[in-house]
Design an enzyme around this catalytic site. Structure first.
Site, PDB file in Angstrom:
ATOM      1  N   HIS A   1       9.966  -8.711  -1.783  1.00 58.29           N
ATOM      2  CA  HIS A   1       9.135  -9.330  -0.731  1.00 58.29           C
ATOM      3  C   HIS A   1       8.822  -8.325   0.359  1.00 58.29           C
ATOM      4  CE1 HIS A   1      13.152  -9.450   1.010  1.00 58.29           C
ATOM      5  NE2 HIS A   1      12.582  -9.543   2.207  1.00 58.29           N
TER       6      HIS A   1
ATOM      7  N   ASP B   1       8.615  -8.569   4.531  1.00 50.79           N
ATOM      8  CA  ASP B   1       8.961  -9.529   5.583  1.00 50.79           C
ATOM      9  C   ASP B   1       7.675  -9.948   6.298  1.00 50.79           C
ATOM     10  OD1 ASP B   1      11.642  -9.240   4.960  1.00 50.79           O
ATOM     11  OD2 ASP B   1      11.962  -7.639   6.425  1.00 50.79           O
TER      12      ASP B   1
ATOM     13  N   HIS C   1      10.553  -4.674  -0.395  1.00 49.91           N
ATOM     14  CA  HIS C   1      11.979  -4.411  -0.635  1.00 49.91           C
ATOM     15  C   HIS C   1      12.647  -5.613  -1.303  1.00 49.91           C
ATOM     16  CE1 HIS C   1      11.592  -6.315   3.317  1.00 49.91           C
ATOM     17  NE2 HIS C   1      12.840  -6.729   3.212  1.00 49.91           N
TER      18      HIS C   1
ATOM     19  N   ARG D   1      28.757  -8.661  -0.737  1.00 50.92           N
ATOM     20  CA  ARG D   1      27.997  -7.775   0.144  1.00 50.92           C
ATOM     21  C   ARG D   1      27.471  -8.575   1.338  1.00 50.92           C
ATOM     22  NH1 ARG D   1      22.290  -6.526   0.291  1.00 50.92           N
ATOM     23  NH2 ARG D   1      22.069  -4.653   1.547  1.00 50.92           N
TER      24      ARG D   1
HETATM   25  C1  LIG Z   1       9.586 -16.214   8.418  1.00 49.24           C
HETATM   26  C2  LIG Z   1      10.615 -16.039   7.649  1.00 49.24           C
HETATM   27  C3  LIG Z   1      10.603 -16.299   6.161  1.00 49.24           C
HETATM   28  C4  LIG Z   1      11.940 -15.786   5.750  1.00 49.24           C
HETATM   29  C5  LIG Z   1      12.804 -16.113   6.944  1.00 49.24           C
HETATM   30  C6  LIG Z   1      11.970 -15.621   8.078  1.00 49.24           C
HETATM   31  C7  LIG Z   1      12.080 -14.100   8.059  1.00 49.24           C
HETATM   32  C8  LIG Z   1      11.968 -13.436   6.681  1.00 49.24           C
HETATM   33  C9  LIG Z   1      11.702 -14.301   5.470  1.00 49.24           C
HETATM   34  C10 LIG Z   1      12.383 -14.017   4.102  1.00 49.24           C
HETATM   35  C11 LIG Z   1      13.782 -13.508   4.294  1.00 49.24           C
HETATM   36  C12 LIG Z   1      11.669 -12.992   3.276  1.00 49.24           C
HETATM   37  C13 LIG Z   1      12.272 -12.985   1.843  1.00 49.24           C
HETATM   38  C14 LIG Z   1      12.145 -14.297   1.157  1.00 49.24           C
HETATM   39  C15 LIG Z   1      12.803 -15.439   1.931  1.00 49.24           C
HETATM   40  C16 LIG Z   1      12.406 -16.752   1.277  1.00 49.24           C
HETATM   41  C17 LIG Z   1      14.327 -15.350   1.700  1.00 49.24           C
HETATM   42  O1  LIG Z   1      14.754 -15.022   0.575  1.00 49.24           O
HETATM   43  O2  LIG Z   1      15.155 -15.694   2.537  1.00 49.24           O
HETATM   44  C18 LIG Z   1      12.282 -15.364   3.372  1.00 49.24           C
HETATM   45  C19 LIG Z   1      12.662 -16.286   4.494  1.00 49.24           C
HETATM   46  C20 LIG Z   1      12.570 -17.742   4.291  1.00 49.24           C
HETATM   47  O3  LIG Z   1      11.495 -18.370   4.201  1.00 49.24           O
HETATM   48  O4  LIG Z   1      13.667 -18.273   4.282  1.00 49.24           O
HETATM   49  O1  LIG Z   2      20.256  -7.938   2.509  1.00 52.03           O
HETATM   50  C1  LIG Z   2      19.430  -7.051   2.424  1.00 52.03           C
HETATM   51  O2  LIG Z   2      19.714  -5.870   2.295  1.00 52.03           O
HETATM   52  C2  LIG Z   2      17.953  -7.406   2.476  1.00 52.03           C
HETATM   53  C3  LIG Z   2      17.685  -8.737   3.100  1.00 52.03           C
HETATM   54  C4  LIG Z   2      16.239  -8.968   3.370  1.00 52.03           C
HETATM   55  O3  LIG Z   2      15.383  -8.256   2.926  1.00 52.03           O
HETATM   56  C5  LIG Z   2      15.860 -10.122   4.207  1.00 52.03           C
HETATM   57  O4  LIG Z   2      16.745 -10.923   4.591  1.00 52.03           O
HETATM   58  O5  LIG Z   2      14.642 -10.227   4.496  1.00 52.03           O
HETATM   59 FE   LIG Z   3      13.463  -8.630   3.926  1.00 48.06          FE
END
Ligand SMILES: C=C1C[C@]23C[C@H]1CC[C@H]2[C@]1(C)CCC[C@@](C)(C(=O)O)[C@H]1[C@@H]3C(=O)O
Ligand SMILES: O=C(O)CCC(=O)C(=O)O
Ligand SMILES: [Fe+2]
Length: 395
Positions: free
Chosen positions: A257, A259, A313, A323
């Site tokens: 994804h 951010d 990333h 982790r």
């Molecule tokens: C606006 C946001 C969506 C997420 C939480 C916040 C900040 C980053 C996003 C996130 C971490 C990007 C990766 C995918 C995601 C679904 C996750 O795995 O947590 C994302 C977040 C979310 O919607 O929970």
């Molecule tokens: O845990 C990590 O190293 C990446 C987490 C991440 O990309 C996120 O929370 O958006």
């Molecule tokens: Fe991220």
């Protein structure tokens, strides 16, 4: 990938994820919070096969988890930038990195290492809480604050092998403080954790504003432009816990994804698992205790008129060690209009690449319409232009 709401998940999965004989309280809490599933990694690990909900098809990390090349990028010495000694050197490193992949690391950032250790320790206490307590602080639909186990309340496939605890931080006197959030949501006895995270977020905000100056200099924009824009930011703090996973080649900690936020300041522990997509391949970011990882997010890419790349990333899991990572997502105040500064709009650099938008719209999009991935920004603009908000958005 579109967002699938929890009620579309079929019930057989719940027997896989929820273990009735040991989790009666958890089952009651899940029912009360209308969350159908509980992420219980230690029990899941006793099953011979990984439940299909956790299997990421079409991924390449099976190979990637064996031996991955490390990203070999110079680390930016923020100390010398801040003292004005090597401004040009730091700005050039940042510029190169952000034009190429949107990722760099900083050291000499001024954040007390004891504060970082304390933040990990307090996160550990939250994740160690009994599952029924964690479920009581489950993130509400449409919101980002609270606990989430594998996002199992929101999605039905490609579940991430992680637990998260998130909350907002604005730093403004009027907003409820982090201490208050911890006391009311986690429990009275978590006041100390609240103080640790209040201090941690304050340090992150200060650091984010310094990095905003560095980014402005690197883009040839007036030095205080982005600092002023983010002075009243409303950011998101997230603690991630990735339990060990026996089927590490099939599962994913956090899928690929970008951010959606502006800038991410991430600290990872010594276990390793963060990977960045650069030069057409996935590269490992070697853990470095004294460094913060900085990612450009979609909103900053828009602020830079597409010059700086939003960093693609992901985080992979491993079979031996748990982790943790601490992630501070910098976001503009929700109603601020995201548009690039005039310096980035000259004919040579190209006209506007994206329409105006507010962080509130993008946040809403990622929480209610679309699961953030590598194509969030593109999909967001498509949605924005086709929704009835089109009148609000000028090119
Ligand atoms: C606006 C946001 C969506 C997420 C939480 C916040 C900040 C980053 C996003 C996130 C971490 C990007 C990766 C995918 C995601 C679904 C996750 O795995 O947590 C994302 C977040 C979310 O919607 O929970
Ligand atoms: O845990 C990590 O190293 C990446 C987490 C991440 O990309 C996120 O929370 O958006
Ligand atoms: Fe991220």
């Amino acid at each position: 990938m579109s967002l699938v709401m929890a009620d579309s998940i079929s019930s057989p999965s719940s027997t896989i994820l929820l273990c009735p004989q040991t989790t009666t309280a958890a089952a009651a809490a899940a029912a009360a919070s209308s969350q159908p599933f509980v992420f219980y990694p230690s029990l899941l690990q006793k099953q011979p096969d990984l439940p299909k909900e956790f299997i990421w098809p079409n991924n390449d990390h099976a190979a990637a988890s064996q031996a991955v090349e490390e990203l070999n990028e110079p680390i930016v010495d923020l100390g010398s930038f801040l003292s004005g000694e090597a401004t040009a050197v730091a700005a050039q490193l940042v510029r190169e990195a952000c034009l190429n992949h949107g990722f760099f690391q900083v050291t000499n950032h001024g954040v007390n290492p004891d504060l970082i250790d304390a933040a990990y320790e307090e996160a550990g206490k939250i994740f160690e809480l009994p599952v029924n307590r964690k479920l009581r602080m489950t993130r509400k639909p449409g919101g980002v604050s609270g606990y989430s186990g594998a996002h199992a309340d929101r999605y039905s496939s490609n579940l991430p092998w992680k637990e998260t605890f998130s909350f907002g931080f604005s730093g403004s006197e009027e907003m409820p403080s982090v201490v208050e959030y911890f006391r009311s949501v986690v429990g009275e006895e978590f006041e100390r954790s609240g103080w640790v995270y209040q201090r941690y977020c304050e340090a992150m905000k200060e650091l984010s504003l310094e990095i905003m100056e560095l980014l402005a200099v690197s883009l040839g924009v007036e030095k205080t432009h982005f600092r002023s824009f983010f002075e009243d930011s409303s950011s998101i703090m997230r603690c991630n816990l990735y339990p060990p996973c026996r089927n590490e080649r099939l599962a994913m900690g956090t899928g690929p994804h970008c951010d959606p936020t502006s800038l991410t300041i991430l600290h990872q522990d010594q276990v390793g698992g963060l990977q960045v997509f650069a030069g057409g391949r996935w590269l490992t970011v070697k853990p470095c205790r004294s460094a913060f990882v900085i990612n450009i997010g979609d909103t900053f890419m828009a602020l830079s008129n597409g010059k700086y790349k939003s960093c693609l990333h992901r985080a992979i899991v491993n079979r031996e060690r748990e982790r943790r990572s601490l992630v501070y997502f910098v976001c503009p105040r929700e109603d601020k209009v995201v548009k690039p500064p005039p310096e980035l709009l000259c004919a040579e650099l190209g006209l506007r690449q994206y329409p105006d938008f507010t962080w509130s719209d993008l946040l809403h999009f990622t929480q209610s319409h679309y699961r953030a991935d590598e194509a969030t920004l593109k999909s967001f603009f498509k949605w924005l232009m086709s929704s009835n908000r089109v009148d609000d958005c000028s090119m």
